[in-house]
Design an enzyme around this catalytic site. Sequence first.
Site, short mmCIF file in Angstrom:
data_model
loop_
_atom_site.label_atom_id
_atom_site.label_comp_id
_atom_site.label_asym_id
_atom_site.label_seq_id
_atom_site.Cartn_x
_atom_site.Cartn_y
_atom_site.Cartn_z
N TYR A 144 0.85 -1.19 0.00
CA TYR A 144 0.00 0.00 0.00
C TYR A 144 0.88 1.23 0.00
CZ TYR A 144 -3.55 3.40 1.49
OH TYR A 144 -4.40 4.47 1.56
N ASP A 239 9.30 3.41 0.06
CA ASP A 239 8.17 4.03 0.76
C ASP A 239 8.34 3.68 2.24
OD1 ASP A 239 5.88 4.91 1.89
OD2 ASP A 239 4.51 3.82 0.56
N LYS A 267 3.70 9.33 8.88
CA LYS A 267 3.47 8.77 10.22
C LYS A 267 4.40 9.38 11.27
CE LYS A 267 0.79 5.12 8.35
NZ LYS A 267 0.90 4.36 7.13
C1 LIG Z 1 0.19 4.82 5.73
C2 LIG Z 1 0.96 4.58 4.50
C3 LIG Z 1 0.81 5.38 3.36
C4 LIG Z 1 -0.25 6.44 3.25
O1 LIG Z 1 -0.07 7.46 4.17
P1 LIG Z 1 -1.34 8.40 4.52
O2 LIG Z 1 -0.77 9.41 5.44
O3 LIG Z 1 -2.36 7.50 5.14
O4 LIG Z 1 -1.81 8.98 3.24
C5 LIG Z 1 1.65 5.18 2.29
N1 LIG Z 1 2.59 4.22 2.33
C6 LIG Z 1 2.76 3.42 3.40
C7 LIG Z 1 3.84 2.39 3.39
C8 LIG Z 1 1.95 3.57 4.51
O5 LIG Z 1 2.10 2.75 5.56
#
Ligand SMILES: *Cc1c(COP(=O)(O)O)cnc(C)c1O
Length: 429
Positions: A144, A239, A267
């Site tokens: 994701y 990511d 995060k």
């Molecule tokens: C949470 C997450 C996202 C998306 O971040 P948001 O702040 O919810 O838009 C993208 N990549 C990874 C790996 C994530 O864990």
Amino acid sequence: MRRSKSDALWLRAAGVIPGGVNSPVRAFRAVGGDPVFIARGAGAAVWDVDGNRYVDYLGSWGALLFGHAHPRIVEAIERQARDGTSFGCATGMEVELAERIRALVPSCERVRMVSSGTEATMSALRVARGFTRRDKVIKIDGAYHGHADAFLAAAGSGVATLGLPDSAGVPEGAVRDTLIVPWNDLGAMRAAFDAHRDQVACVIVEPVMGNAGCIPPAEGYLAGVRALCDTAGALLIFDEVMTGFRVAAGGAQARFGIRPDLTTLGKVVGGGLPAAAFGGRADVMAVVAPIGPVYQAGTLSGNPLAVAAGRVALEMIGEDPGLFDRLETTTTRLALGLVEAVRAAGHPAVGHHVGAMMTLFFTADPVRDYATAKRADRERYGRFFRAMLERGVYLAPSQFEAAFVSAAHGEAEISATLEAARVVAAGIG
Ligand SMILES: *Cc1c(COP(=O)(O)O)cnc(C)c1O
């Protein structure tokens, strides 16, 4: 547990917010039951609107490395709030935060702040495409990267399947250039490169998968991906929205010794407020407007409140060289203890943990990618989740989400959690 106030809010919420929630997993559909409404948090615990207390392993989906309402973060936010909450202008503390990010994650030679992980990955992809002047992106099945159109393709099985939209509203054209390969399978990635020679702009990976449950990279896998990108002239995007400042102070790239070209952060970097970032090689980031042709912008980017909170969080990480060892010790104890409790009750279980993230899979088979993760018994996980919640432990509300440990989780919380798990595991069938 009494849940009358939560239940009343749930009814009202359904009448005004789609599905009652502002982000789908909060609705507990993956585990069954109705969600509880949270009123406040402190340290490792949250309280719902009925006054029930939970040991919290959600940690705002990993954002809260120091637990809820850490006094230093609260103070930084309060101080900044009095000085103004948004200017839409350059500020000194953005510079400080960017320097702090670079100090912890040296591959981020240049950094730009945004407000969410989705924005960070969406922007990094545009930068990679703009820099390489190529369109295709290789993405891992089950990973994701936020909800931007190009990433909403998981496609089915098979090697290098062309992306098909995973959500209504995403035109086929938006994912036509998204290639999907399974995690931990270098052969499949090589085949994807071979099939699209000189067309691949970038590979994007969660360097430890977290959004299919926690699935670490196999030995040598990330180095292999790095080498494939180099050979093909493609960029490697890590990511690290979840893994950044979570699996090590310098993220997964520090832990595994791989230097990506671009990194996305979110995060933890916002200290519990909405902030995220993307950064990387200076020559690559030089394509970003206003110095380059790739447009990227945001009214609230580098928001003072979020930057103030994030800056303190990174400051605390920098000050405490033992932090990640302690987090890892706590997380290991939790993961091993949960596996033991579940197995003692006669259920098969696999536990994965890296740094301060972990997942307990209800399966007997090794979990090495999304396909094997999907063999886990979701129904049983749902029963386990609901019974744990009833005993005051808030785990991830899906078999395919990681649980997070914070610096506020101590011996007392872990013991209480494992005690609850032993009781609960015996009764979930
Ligand atoms: C949470 C997450 C996202 C998306 O971040 P948001 O702040 O919810 O838009 C993208 N990549 C990874 C790996 C994530 O864990």
